[in-house]
Design a protein around this motif. Structure first.
Motif, short mmCIF file in Angstrom:
data_model
loop_
_atom_site.label_atom_id
_atom_site.label_comp_id
_atom_site.label_asym_id
_atom_site.label_seq_id
_atom_site.Cartn_x
_atom_site.Cartn_y
_atom_site.Cartn_z
N ALA A 169 0.83 -1.21 0.00
CA ALA A 169 0.00 0.00 0.00
C ALA A 169 0.86 1.25 0.00
CB ALA A 169 -0.94 -0.02 1.20
N PHE A 170 1.95 1.25 0.77
CA PHE A 170 2.89 2.38 0.77
C PHE A 170 3.40 2.63 -0.64
CE2 PHE A 170 7.48 2.91 0.26
CZ PHE A 170 7.65 4.24 0.65
N HIS A 171 3.86 1.58 -1.31
CA HIS A 171 4.44 1.72 -2.64
C HIS A 171 3.42 2.31 -3.61
CE1 HIS A 171 6.16 0.27 -6.54
NE2 HIS A 171 7.28 0.66 -5.94
N ALA A 172 2.20 1.79 -3.60
CA ALA A 172 1.14 2.28 -4.50
C ALA A 172 0.80 3.74 -4.20
CB ALA A 172 -0.10 1.40 -4.39
N ALA A 173 0.67 4.07 -2.92
CA ALA A 173 0.31 5.45 -2.55
C ALA A 173 1.43 6.42 -2.90
CB ALA A 173 -0.01 5.51 -1.06
N ALA A 174 2.66 6.02 -2.68
CA ALA A 174 3.79 6.90 -2.98
C ALA A 174 3.92 7.14 -4.48
CB ALA A 174 5.08 6.31 -2.41
N LEU A 175 3.68 6.11 -5.29
CA LEU A 175 3.69 6.30 -6.75
C LEU A 175 2.58 7.25 -7.17
CD1 LEU A 175 4.39 2.69 -8.11
CD2 LEU A 175 5.94 4.67 -8.18
N ALA A 176 1.39 7.05 -6.61
CA ALA A 176 0.26 7.90 -6.94
C ALA A 176 0.49 9.35 -6.53
CB ALA A 176 -1.02 7.36 -6.28
N ALA A 177 1.30 9.55 -5.49
CA ALA A 177 1.60 10.91 -5.02
C ALA A 177 2.75 11.56 -5.78
CB ALA A 177 1.91 10.87 -3.53
N GLY A 178 3.29 10.87 -6.77
CA GLY A 178 4.35 11.46 -7.59
C GLY A 178 5.74 10.91 -7.34
#
Length: 136
Positions: free
Chosen positions: A82-91
């Protein structure tokens, strides 16, 4: 919250001599060495700590151009994902997809992101080694 932190150094041997001497009175020493071959040519790293767990890292090579490395502790593998996905989505920029890193230790599950300033941000779960296909 913080699992470990690392800093880039220009000369690993010189920095090792400094940190070996400076941290010895605190009972802190090198507990893990990661060679450049183990990182796929992205530099060598030394992990300092007590009781076998490296909490403070210094690194050279490609790591020396990236500034700071901070790893946040995740309660499970799903948190790392979830961290990885959220961090990618945040740029953020992918710097290592979620997965096992057995070269660190069995059960080490981490993901890496470069933040907008190029710092290497990680989420890690130190779980038990699991067989492929087994639930996390």
């Amino acid at each position: 919250m913080i699992d470990h932190i690392g800093i880039a150094v220009a000369d690993l041997a010189r920095s090792r001599a400094f940190y070996d001497a400076a941290l010895a009175p605190l009972g802190i020493s090198v507990v893990m060495e990661v060679s450049e071959a183990m990182t796929g040519g992205q530099g060598a790293h030394l992990g300092y700590g007590r009781g076998g767990k490296p909490d403070f890292w210094i690194g050279s090579g490609k790591a020396a151009s990236g500034g700071v490395h901070v790893a946040f502790a995740a309660t499970d593998r799903a948190g790392v994902d979830a961290f990885h996905a959220a961090a990618l989505a945040a740029g953020g920029q992918d710097n290592g997809a979620p997965g096992l890193r057995p070269e660190y230790h069995p059960g080490y599950y981490g993901a890496f992101i470069l933040d907008p300033d190029g710092n290497n941000i990680e989420a890690v779960h130190h779980g038990q080694a699991q067989q492929e296909g087994e639930a996390a």
